[in-house]
Design an enzyme around this catalytic site. Structure first.
Site, PDB file in Angstrom:
ATOM      1  N   ARG A  58       0.728  -1.211  -0.021  1.00 59.58           N
ATOM      2  CA  ARG A  58      -0.194   0.091  -0.183  1.00 59.58           C
ATOM      3  C   ARG A  58       0.727   1.159   0.179  1.00 59.58           C
ATOM      4  O   ARG A  58       0.541   2.249  -0.420  1.00 59.58           O
ATOM      5  CB  ARG A  58      -1.088  -0.096   0.854  1.00 59.58           C
ATOM      6  CG  ARG A  58      -2.126  -1.124   1.070  1.00 59.58           C
ATOM      7  CD  ARG A  58      -3.112  -1.261   2.084  1.00 59.58           C
ATOM      8  NE  ARG A  58      -2.780  -1.538   3.140  1.00 59.58           N
ATOM      9  CZ  ARG A  58      -2.888  -2.999   3.807  1.00 59.58           C
ATOM     10  NH1 ARG A  58      -2.510  -3.601   2.989  1.00 59.58           N
ATOM     11  NH2 ARG A  58      -2.285  -2.575   5.056  1.00 59.58           N
ATOM     12  N   GLU A  95       2.525  -6.313  13.066  1.00 60.64           N
ATOM     13  CA  GLU A  95       1.632  -6.251  14.256  1.00 60.64           C
ATOM     14  C   GLU A  95       1.008  -7.649  14.312  1.00 60.64           C
ATOM     15  O   GLU A  95       0.261  -8.272  15.313  1.00 60.64           O
ATOM     16  CB  GLU A  95       0.912  -5.570  13.510  1.00 60.64           C
ATOM     17  CG  GLU A  95      -0.391  -5.072  14.827  1.00 60.64           C
ATOM     18  CD  GLU A  95      -1.953  -4.132  14.215  1.00 60.64           C
ATOM     19  OE1 GLU A  95      -1.712  -3.392  13.565  1.00 60.64           O
ATOM     20  OE2 GLU A  95      -2.894  -3.879  15.302  1.00 60.64           O
TER      21      GLU A  95
HETATM   22  P1  AMP Z   1       3.628  -2.599  11.671  1.00 63.16           P
HETATM   23  O1  AMP Z   1       5.188  -2.101  11.353  1.00 63.16           O
HETATM   24  O2  AMP Z   1       3.170  -2.632  12.704  1.00 63.16           O
HETATM   25  O3  AMP Z   1       4.092  -0.390  11.960  1.00 63.16           O
HETATM   26  O4  AMP Z   1       2.409  -1.968  10.626  1.00 63.16           O
HETATM   27  C1  AMP Z   1       2.128  -1.884   9.249  1.00 63.16           C
HETATM   28  C2  AMP Z   1       2.143  -2.390   8.330  1.00 63.16           C
HETATM   29  O5  AMP Z   1       1.495  -2.748   8.397  1.00 63.16           O
HETATM   30  C3  AMP Z   1       1.641  -1.485   6.969  1.00 63.16           C
HETATM   31  O6  AMP Z   1       2.505  -2.312   5.948  1.00 63.16           O
HETATM   32  C4  AMP Z   1       0.391  -1.219   7.224  1.00 63.16           C
HETATM   33  O7  AMP Z   1      -0.281  -1.233   5.869  1.00 63.16           O
HETATM   34  C5  AMP Z   1       0.219  -2.751   7.845  1.00 63.16           C
HETATM   35  N1  AMP Z   1      -0.969  -2.803   8.816  1.00 63.16           N
HETATM   36  C6  AMP Z   1      -0.983  -3.232  10.098  1.00 63.16           C
HETATM   37  N2  AMP Z   1      -1.451  -2.877  11.307  1.00 63.16           N
HETATM   38  C7  AMP Z   1      -2.118  -2.359  10.305  1.00 63.16           C
HETATM   39  C8  AMP Z   1      -3.638  -2.586  10.818  1.00 63.16           C
HETATM   40  N3  AMP Z   1      -4.305  -2.165  12.213  1.00 63.16           N
HETATM   41  N4  AMP Z   1      -4.444  -1.522   9.322  1.00 63.16           N
HETATM   42  C9  AMP Z   1      -3.957  -2.015   8.351  1.00 63.16           C
HETATM   43  N5  AMP Z   1      -2.800  -1.769   8.139  1.00 63.16           N
HETATM   44  C10 AMP Z   1      -1.937  -1.744   9.102  1.00 63.16           C
END
Ligand code: AMP
Length: 169
Positions: A58, A95
């Site tokens: 995205r 996450e």
């Molecule tokens: P993080 O590494 O935990 O900061 O997760 C970020 C990545 O996971 C990004 O590429 C986001 O597109 C996706 N992502 C994580 N959590 C979400 C969420 N609650 N909604 C949409 N995309 C998420």
């Protein structure tokens, strides 16, 4: 113009307990698409940026829109095995799970000023892994920017660079 009205919460996607922030309604609306790109641009326009990095998948949507506004190039960071030429890779925590990301070794020259872009900052694992890739290649990260920041997860604390986001939850 209220960006928040165009973000859809999808409960329990892709796993139980996750509230997925779906930006597709925003993307489908021509005024909001331009508005969001302009707003992201405003937050970084005072900086000199040589290249915008978009994180698969995205980050590939607004990344090139920002690069065009900044007169910068666009560099994709992709999931393992997708980039055709020589790469360097980094593992990271999501996450929801773990994965690795790759960048072409010749995508960044020493001293290049880099903007890292993705749609959502959650735990910060993804963006900090990309930050590490850039720093290892000798780039300078001027900003990490996101449409959405899930502030309660404190992702920005994992990052060495200033963070800009349009929406905070
Ligand atoms: P993080 O590494 O935990 O900061 O997760 C970020 C990545 O996971 C990004 O590429 C986001 O597109 C996706 N992502 C994580 N959590 C979400 C969420 N609650 N909604 C949409 N995309 C998420």
């Amino acid at each position: 113009m209220n960006l928040n009205d165009h973000i859809r919460d999808i409960h329990d996607f892709p796993k139980p307990g996750i509230i997925f922030k779906d930006i597709t309604p925003l993307l489908a609306n021509p005024e909001m698409l331009k508005y969001a790109a302009d707003k992201l641009y405003e937050k970084v326009k005072e900086q000199k940026v040589d290249k915008v990095i978009g994180i698969e998948a995205r980050g590939f949507i607004f990344g090139p829109l920002l690069a065009e506004r900044l007169d910068a190039g666009f560099v994709p960071v992709r999931k393992k095995g997708k980039l055709p030429s020589e790469t360097v890779s980094v593992s990271y925590d999501l996450e929801y799970g773990t994965d690795s990301l790759e960048i072409h070794v010749d995508a960044i020259q020493k001293g290049d000023r880099i903007l890292i872009h993705d749609d959502v900052l959650a735990t910060g694992g993804t963006a900090s892994a990309v930050e590490k890739l850039v720093l290892d290649l000798g780039g300078v990260v001027v900003q990490c920017n996101f449409i959405i920041e899930l502030s309660f997860l404190e992702g920005r604390q994992k990052l060495k660079t200033p963070v800009a986001s349009l929406l905070n939850y």
